[in-house]
Design an enzyme around this catalytic site. Structure first.
Site, short mmCIF file in Angstrom:
data_model
loop_
_atom_site.label_atom_id
_atom_site.label_comp_id
_atom_site.label_asym_id
_atom_site.label_seq_id
_atom_site.Cartn_x
_atom_site.Cartn_y
_atom_site.Cartn_z
N HIS A 1 26.18 23.59 75.82
CA HIS A 1 27.06 24.44 75.01
C HIS A 1 27.26 25.77 75.74
O HIS A 1 26.38 26.20 76.51
CB HIS A 1 26.45 24.68 73.63
CG HIS A 1 26.51 23.48 72.72
ND1 HIS A 1 26.45 23.58 71.35
CD2 HIS A 1 26.65 22.16 73.00
CE1 HIS A 1 26.54 22.38 70.81
NE2 HIS A 1 26.65 21.49 71.78
N GLU B 1 27.04 28.82 74.81
CA GLU B 1 26.02 29.87 74.60
C GLU B 1 24.75 29.57 75.39
O GLU B 1 24.13 30.49 75.95
CB GLU B 1 25.69 29.99 73.10
CG GLU B 1 26.87 30.38 72.21
CD GLU B 1 27.58 29.17 71.62
OE1 GLU B 1 27.65 28.10 72.28
OE2 GLU B 1 28.07 29.28 70.47
N CYS C 1 26.29 27.05 66.97
CA CYS C 1 25.64 25.99 66.18
C CYS C 1 24.16 26.38 66.05
O CYS C 1 23.69 27.30 66.72
CB CYS C 1 25.82 24.63 66.87
SG CYS C 1 24.70 24.36 68.26
N CYS D 1 22.37 26.85 69.31
CA CYS D 1 22.72 28.06 70.06
C CYS D 1 22.26 29.33 69.35
O CYS D 1 21.84 30.30 69.99
CB CYS D 1 24.22 28.06 70.32
SG CYS D 1 24.71 26.69 71.41
#
Lengths: 160, 160
Positions: free
Chosen positions: B56, B58, B86, B89
């Site tokens: 992801h 992040e 999410c 993250c």
């Protein structure tokens, strides 16, 4: 709840790799991803070695399992973690569609040893998130805690 | 709540890198880590390109920021994410001790576009986990949603 002897064997692998990490100056966490009895990955936390705060054992094991399967979908796989996955790692298991999480020690155990945990259990994450992942906790918890104690006895230990 | 024009500039960078990812066939998420006005990292999600479900934006931006600072402690840093992190993250931000999370679109927006989210908001994660991280949501949300729509219009789009 049904725990097969092979589940204990895989958990011992996760605990042993955590111990290997401690001997290298890392923190006491290990995880294996297994598909139909075959180990796809087995790694210890390497946050300190890699200077990467995201390098938790479960994240590394999921990443390597994705490579091994050539897929971001790890449906049909299970993960054995020497400690209950933190919310980061629980969520990584959810994204990977892992079927089942087995864990040894608990988040509260890691917190008790000084780790800066978000004290949100896997059961609560699953319930709030409506995740399908199955959970089996406290598998060889005492053997996992023994590795925490070995780590704690080291004069060079670091938490984060 | 105080939002500086420079905050919007950094958020636009995160949205622009998300757009660059979409043009390369990736999903519409971008993030920048900033320390005292200096951008340490700015990356888009590369789950599909890397065959890594943990890649992801992040997580990647935090990892690169750790490298840039030579430290697993990102105290004093803020993160700008084109979409609400999410729970994986969010938790990575907590572990990194990031001061503040700015986000554009919401988890429910990503879920509405078909992503297999754990629908647990950052506010709830913060409250349940007792995290110190500050949160600023809905910053340029419409500009971020525009990138989601550009992604959605692509015939080759994939969710996970």
């Amino acid at each position: 709840m049904m725990v097969h002897s092979s589940d204990e064997d895989f958990m011992r692998m996760a605990i042993q790799v955590a111990r290997a990490g401690v001997l290298e100056g890392q923190t006491p966490f290990g995880a294996c991803v297994v598909h139909e009895g075959k180990v796809l990955s087995c790694l210890h936390n390497s946050v300190l070695k890699d200077t990467d705060i995201t390098a938790h054992a479960e994240v590394l094991a999921i990443r390597e399992a994705c490579r091994a399967r050539g897929s971001i979908d790890l449906s049909g796989c299970v993960i054995f973690s020497s400690c209950e996955p933190c919310p980061m790692c629980f969520s990584a298991c959810h994204w990977a569609r892992i079927d089942k999480i087995f864990y040894g020690a608990r988040i509260e155990d890691a917190e008790g040893f000084g780790f800066h945990e978000l004290p949100i259990s896997n059961r609560l994450m699953k319930e709030l998130g409506g995740s399908q992942v199955a959970l089996v906790g406290d598998l060889l918890r005492e053997e996992s805690l023994a590795v925490f104690r070995e780590w704690y006895a080291r004069p060079d230990k670091k938490t984060y």
